[in-house]
Scaffold this active site. Structure first.
Site, PDB file in Angstrom:
ATOM      1  N   MET A 180      10.664  -9.084  13.507  1.00  0.00           N
ATOM      2  CA  MET A 180      10.384 -10.379  14.167  1.00  0.00           C
ATOM      3  C   MET A 180      10.468  -9.978  15.642  1.00  0.00           C
ATOM      4  SD  MET A 180      13.125 -13.015  12.186  1.00  0.00           S
ATOM      5  CE  MET A 180      14.571 -12.115  11.897  1.00  0.00           C
ATOM      6  N   CYS A 191       0.840 -12.299  11.641  1.00  0.00           N
ATOM      7  CA  CYS A 191       1.237 -13.079  13.140  1.00  0.00           C
ATOM      8  C   CYS A 191       0.173 -14.091  13.317  1.00  0.00           C
ATOM      9  CB  CYS A 191       1.166 -11.886  14.025  1.00  0.00           C
ATOM     10  SG  CYS A 191       1.750 -12.823  15.689  1.00  0.00           S
ATOM     11  N   LYS A 237       1.589  -6.731   5.481  1.00  0.00           N
ATOM     12  CA  LYS A 237       2.361  -8.138   5.640  1.00  0.00           C
ATOM     13  C   LYS A 237       1.342  -9.048   5.770  1.00  0.00           C
ATOM     14  CE  LYS A 237       6.570 -10.269   7.215  1.00  0.00           C
ATOM     15  NZ  LYS A 237       5.948 -11.125   8.225  1.00  0.00           N
ATOM     16  N   ARG A 240      14.466 -15.011   9.664  1.00  0.00           N
ATOM     17  CA  ARG A 240      15.417 -15.846  10.409  1.00  0.00           C
ATOM     18  C   ARG A 240      16.789 -16.143  10.004  1.00  0.00           C
ATOM     19  NH1 ARG A 240      11.142 -20.637  10.395  1.00  0.00           N
ATOM     20  NH2 ARG A 240      10.900 -19.708   8.198  1.00  0.00           N
TER      21      ARG A 240
HETATM   22  C1  LIG Z   1      10.663 -15.059  16.163  1.00  0.00           C
HETATM   23  C2  LIG Z   1       9.789 -14.466  15.068  1.00  0.00           C
HETATM   24  C3  LIG Z   1       9.278 -13.396  15.182  1.00  0.00           C
HETATM   25  C4  LIG Z   1       8.282 -12.804  14.289  1.00  0.00           C
HETATM   26  N1  LIG Z   1       7.672 -11.736  14.605  1.00  0.00           N
HETATM   27  C5  LIG Z   1       7.027 -11.024  13.628  1.00  0.00           C
HETATM   28  C6  LIG Z   1       6.573  -9.553  13.701  1.00  0.00           C
HETATM   29  O1  LIG Z   1       6.637  -9.085  14.737  1.00  0.00           O
HETATM   30  N2  LIG Z   1       5.807  -9.149  12.787  1.00  0.00           N
HETATM   31  C7  LIG Z   1       5.551  -9.909  11.451  1.00  0.00           C
HETATM   32  O2  LIG Z   1       4.949  -9.491  10.464  1.00  0.00           O
HETATM   33  N3  LIG Z   1       6.293 -11.054  11.409  1.00  0.00           N
HETATM   34  C8  LIG Z   1       6.803 -11.504  12.284  1.00  0.00           C
HETATM   35  N4  LIG Z   1       7.415 -12.862  12.252  1.00  0.00           N
HETATM   36  C9  LIG Z   1       7.225 -13.563  10.669  1.00  0.00           C
HETATM   37  C10 LIG Z   1       8.840 -13.057  10.002  1.00  0.00           C
HETATM   38  O3  LIG Z   1       8.662 -11.583   9.745  1.00  0.00           O
HETATM   39  C11 LIG Z   1       8.671 -13.795   8.385  1.00  0.00           C
HETATM   40  O4  LIG Z   1       7.625 -13.565   7.958  1.00  0.00           O
HETATM   41  C12 LIG Z   1       8.740 -15.334   8.708  1.00  0.00           C
HETATM   42  O5  LIG Z   1       9.795 -15.548   9.777  1.00  0.00           O
HETATM   43  C13 LIG Z   1       9.075 -16.220   7.182  1.00  0.00           C
HETATM   44  O6  LIG Z   1      10.259 -15.463   6.904  1.00  0.00           O
HETATM   45  P1  LIG Z   1      11.478 -16.221   6.895  1.00  0.00           P
HETATM   46  O7  LIG Z   1      11.558 -17.653   6.644  1.00  0.00           O
HETATM   47  O8  LIG Z   1      12.631 -15.490   6.398  1.00  0.00           O
HETATM   48  O9  LIG Z   1      11.930 -16.370   8.325  1.00  0.00           O
HETATM   49  C14 LIG Z   1       8.229 -13.643  13.160  1.00  0.00           C
HETATM   50  C15 LIG Z   1       9.045 -14.642  13.103  1.00  0.00           C
HETATM   51  C16 LIG Z   1       9.839 -15.379  13.930  1.00  0.00           C
HETATM   52  C17 LIG Z   1      10.620 -16.456  13.578  1.00  0.00           C
END
Ligand SMILES: Cc1cc2nc3c(=O)[nH]c(=O)nc-3n(C[C@H](O)[C@H](O)[C@H](O)COP(=O)(O)O)c2cc1C
Length: 318
Positions: A12, A102, A141, A228
């Site tokens: 994240m 992303c 991913k 999150r």
């Molecule tokens: C603030 C934020 C930053 C993120 N940065 C990345 C990242 O650097 N690389 C990535 O593959 N996914 C990134 N994601 C996506 C998360 O890794 C994840 O796939 C997404 O939040 C869904 O999962 P969750 O519902 O458990 O949060 C980001 C998500 C958020 C909210």
């Protein structure tokens, strides 16, 4: 049902940086955590960039509690990504991830933007796999598609090159961003048969042990990734894998001085430290009514001293 085999802490950007990885991994009991994405252009990443973004490289590429850190790259140049991955491995990395998920508009021709170009995804993944020793874990991913979940099978076939160890799927398309009403765990289940020896990992809206169980059942994945919700429930990995109870709000508040200290150690200015602590408590308040009440006052504090005083006072009252 078989127990959850592995729980990963998601990458994240701007959230799960070295200080947070250290704190969340110490609490969470994760099998592995991920670096924020590191952008690779047409130049191989310098060693100093890798060491700055992943300081864990100096300690066997693990957080202080021993959780391995997987390094994530984002870009469209197969050669420089592969060479950057080789450099990361020479510095101690044992697992590499490629970001094809992303959704940011500011990420030009990279991340989820590449989901419109399966051939390029294939080339990047194959080039990186060939450049690395087979003992190094490589994952991708990605999301289920750019505009439609119907794109998923072709994308899976494109990235599942021989030797790709894991495919982590965030169960949304790029167009769906983070919409609550758009989550397609059921689509992940249909992808297993296309993956060959690559193991599928499910991601998206896993918030506690019950949702993890439900996700596992629907997706047929025994490896899960949480993002999150790990900020709101710092011991989420243990909740999912070991039936731990969620930390109380007081226990979450007690992490605030630890976070301040960690951010200070790493040279964050006071304003940045305050912003990061507010970000953490902003996640916590989403799942905690007491936290939501506390946050109303906390978001107005303007110095670390004031913040620590308020936290201490509140902890005594709880
Ligand atoms: C603030 C934020 C930053 C993120 N940065 C990345 C990242 O650097 N690389 C990535 O593959 N996914 C990134 N994601 C996506 C998360 O890794 C994840 O796939 C997404 O939040 C869904 O999962 P969750 O519902 O458990 O949060 C980001 C998500 C958020 C909210």
């Amino acid at each position: 049902m078989t127990p959850v085999e592995k729980v990963y802490l998601a990458p994240m950007e701007g959230v799960c940086d070295p200080p947070l990885r250290k704190i969340l991994c110490a609490q969470g009991g994760y099998d592995e955590c991920f670096s924020e994405f590191i952008r690779v252009t047409d130049v191989v990443l310098p060693t100093k960039t890798l060491l700055r973004d992943v300081p864990e490289l100096t300690q066997n590429c693990c957080t202080d509690d021993g959780t391995p850190v997987r390094i994530q790259f984002l870009g469209d140049n197969a050669t420089t990504i592969a060479q950057s991955a080789q450099r990361a491995v020479s510095l101690g990395a044992r697992s590499i991830d490629l970001n094809f998920g992303c959704p940011s508009r500011f990420v030009h021709h990279a991340g989820a933007m590449l989901l419109r170009e399966p051939e390029l995804l294939h080339r990047i993944t194959a080039t990186v796999r060939e450049a690395l020793d087979p003992s190094i874990c490589l994952s991708v991913k990605m999301r289920l598609g750019f505009a439609s979940i119907d794109e998923a099978p072709a994308l899976v076939k494109a990235v599942c090159v021989p030797g790709l160890n894991e495919l982590i799927v965030h169960a949304r398309t790029r167009s769906e961003l983070y919409r609550k009403d758009a989550l397609h765990w059921e689509c992940i289940a249909q992808l297993h048969e296309l993956c060959g020896s690559t193991v599928l990992v499910a991601n998206g809206d896993i918030i506690d042990a019950a949702s993890a169980q439900c996700c596992q059942k629907v997706t047929q994945c025994s490896r899960l990734m949480v993002g999150r919700a790990a900020m709101a429930q710092p011991n989420l990995g243990r909740m999912i894998k070991a039936g731990a109870v969620a930390l109380s709000f007081k226990e979450k508040l007690q992490l605030v001085p630890v976070l301040f200290a960690e951010l200070m150690d790493r040279g964050f200015a006071e304003k940045a430290r305050l912003d990061r602590v507010k970000q953490y408590l902003g996640f916590v308040r989403r799942v905690d009514a007491v936290g939501a009440e506390f946050f109303k006052t906390f978001c107005h504090v303007s110095s670390q001293q004031e913040a620590l005083h308020l936290v201490q006072e509140y902890c005594v009252s709880l």
